[in-house]
Enzyme design. Structure first.
Site, PDB file in Angstrom:
ATOM      1  N   CYS A  78       0.841  -1.197   0.000  1.00  0.00           N
ATOM      2  CA  CYS A  78       0.000   0.000   0.000  1.00  0.00           C
ATOM      3  C   CYS A  78       0.881   1.253   0.000  1.00  0.00           C
ATOM      4  O   CYS A  78       1.975   1.255   0.554  1.00  0.00           O
ATOM      5  CB  CYS A  78      -0.926   0.016   1.223  1.00  0.00           C
ATOM      6  SG  CYS A  78      -2.091   1.412   1.196  1.00  0.00           S
ATOM      7  N   ASP A 138       0.389   3.769   1.633  1.00  0.00           N
ATOM      8  CA  ASP A 138       0.327   4.352   2.983  1.00  0.00           C
ATOM      9  C   ASP A 138       1.733   4.608   3.542  1.00  0.00           C
ATOM     10  O   ASP A 138       2.578   3.708   3.544  1.00  0.00           O
ATOM     11  CB  ASP A 138      -0.440   3.378   3.898  1.00  0.00           C
ATOM     12  CG  ASP A 138      -0.835   4.021   5.218  1.00  0.00           C
ATOM     13  OD1 ASP A 138       0.072   4.482   5.955  1.00  0.00           O
ATOM     14  OD2 ASP A 138      -2.038   4.055   5.526  1.00  0.00           O
ATOM     15  N   ARG A 191       2.841   4.742   6.376  1.00  0.00           N
ATOM     16  CA  ARG A 191       3.226   4.025   7.595  1.00  0.00           C
ATOM     17  C   ARG A 191       3.718   2.605   7.337  1.00  0.00           C
ATOM     18  O   ARG A 191       4.065   1.888   8.275  1.00  0.00           O
ATOM     19  CB  ARG A 191       2.019   3.972   8.553  1.00  0.00           C
ATOM     20  CG  ARG A 191       1.550   5.345   9.010  1.00  0.00           C
ATOM     21  CD  ARG A 191       0.167   5.274   9.628  1.00  0.00           C
ATOM     22  NE  ARG A 191      -0.856   4.891   8.659  1.00  0.00           N
ATOM     23  CZ  ARG A 191      -2.153   4.787   8.926  1.00  0.00           C
ATOM     24  NH1 ARG A 191      -2.575   5.045  10.153  1.00  0.00           N
ATOM     25  NH2 ARG A 191      -3.022   4.438   7.996  1.00  0.00           N
ATOM     26  N   HIS A 206      -2.385  -3.951   4.927  1.00  0.00           N
ATOM     27  CA  HIS A 206      -2.263  -3.556   6.340  1.00  0.00           C
ATOM     28  C   HIS A 206      -3.633  -3.262   6.912  1.00  0.00           C
ATOM     29  O   HIS A 206      -4.504  -2.728   6.230  1.00  0.00           O
ATOM     30  CB  HIS A 206      -1.336  -2.335   6.488  1.00  0.00           C
ATOM     31  CG  HIS A 206      -1.873  -1.082   5.872  1.00  0.00           C
ATOM     32  ND1 HIS A 206      -2.442  -0.065   6.613  1.00  0.00           N
ATOM     33  CD2 HIS A 206      -1.961  -0.673   4.582  1.00  0.00           C
ATOM     34  CE1 HIS A 206      -2.834   0.903   5.803  1.00  0.00           C
ATOM     35  NE2 HIS A 206      -2.570   0.556   4.570  1.00  0.00           N
ATOM     36  N   CYS A 214      -6.385   0.032   6.617  1.00  0.00           N
ATOM     37  CA  CYS A 214      -6.093   0.586   5.287  1.00  0.00           C
ATOM     38  C   CYS A 214      -7.231   1.511   4.841  1.00  0.00           C
ATOM     39  O   CYS A 214      -8.382   1.072   4.711  1.00  0.00           O
ATOM     40  CB  CYS A 214      -5.907  -0.556   4.283  1.00  0.00           C
ATOM     41  SG  CYS A 214      -5.490   0.029   2.620  1.00  0.00           S
TER      42      CYS A 214
HETATM   43 CO    CO Z   1      -3.542   1.211   2.865  1.00  0.00          CO
END
Ligand code: CO
Length: 217
Positions: A43, A45, A47, A99, A102
């Site tokens: 992803c 993302d 993090r 994750h 998400c």
């Molecule tokens: Co995500």
């Protein structure tokens, strides 16, 4: 220029200096080329950075990231990264890593409009459609989202195993293996979903190919 932009460049100077001090040959080695054993499809993302959470150095993982770690068969970017990783770098393992928490998956679970991104979320909604009977039974919204994240990863592993040139690879050998993992933002730990595959045998018959070449095209 913003302060954070300047911080990144400052951080980079310190990072490069630290590596040169602790491992003087590090950059000379990477200059010769890359030979990562892993392709990571994760992803976007911020993090969930592949090399940081697996604690490996630059040069270890070839990476493709998009919203909700999707394998969309018309995505030229994903296909090109995958092709290069498989055919040129000869990676041994492909990891689809989702994750919990998400945003892409949670948004796809809703019926609200999010604008342009709805076109991308539509692919995630397909996963809900396939697993609707299981997901609808989960009353707790967080639990349902967590299961949706897992099922989405498993579906993207299946999507990978439908890619033509991966099937070609498996006709000649056992690699690459495709794995499905989920990362927890709560404790930083990765969970193996045990959906690893290196063939198309588990797919529905419509996705399996005979040796015969088609004559319609
Ligand atoms: Co995500």
């Amino acid at each position: 220029m913003s302060k954070s932009h300047l911080d990144l460049l400052e951080n980079n100077k310190k990072w490069a200096a630290n590596i040169k001090a602790s491992n003087p040959e590090f950059f000379n080695q990477l200059l010769k080329g890359q030979s990562p054993e892993y392709l990571w499809i994760g992803c976007a993302d911020s993090r969930v950075p592949a090399t940081q959470i697996t604690d490996v150095a630059a040069g270890s993982i070839f990476v493709h990231r998009n919203i909700a770690n999707m394998v969309v068969h018309t995505d030229m970017n994903m296909l090109s990264v995958l092709f290069y990783a498989v055919k040129v770098l000869k990676v041994k393992h492909i990891i689809v890593c989702g994750h919990y928490g998400c945003g892409g998956v949670i948004s796809a679970m809703k019926q609200e409009k999010f604008g342009f991104i709805d076109n991308w979320l539509r692919h995630i909604k397909d996963v809900y459609r396939i697993h609707q009977s299981e997901l609808d039974k989960i009353e707790d919204e967080n639990e349902r989202a967590n299961r949706y994240v897992e099922l989405n990863v498993a579906e993207q592993v299946l999507n990978l195993s439908k890619v033509s040139f991966l099937n070609e690879e498996w006709e000649n050998g056992k690699f690459p293996h495709i794995h499905g993992w989920v990362y927890s933002l709560k404790d930083g730990e990765l969970k193996d979903l045990n959906v690893t595959t290196n063939n198309a045998e588990g797919l529905e018959s419509i996705f399996q190919f005979s040796k015969k070449a088609g004559d319609v095209f």
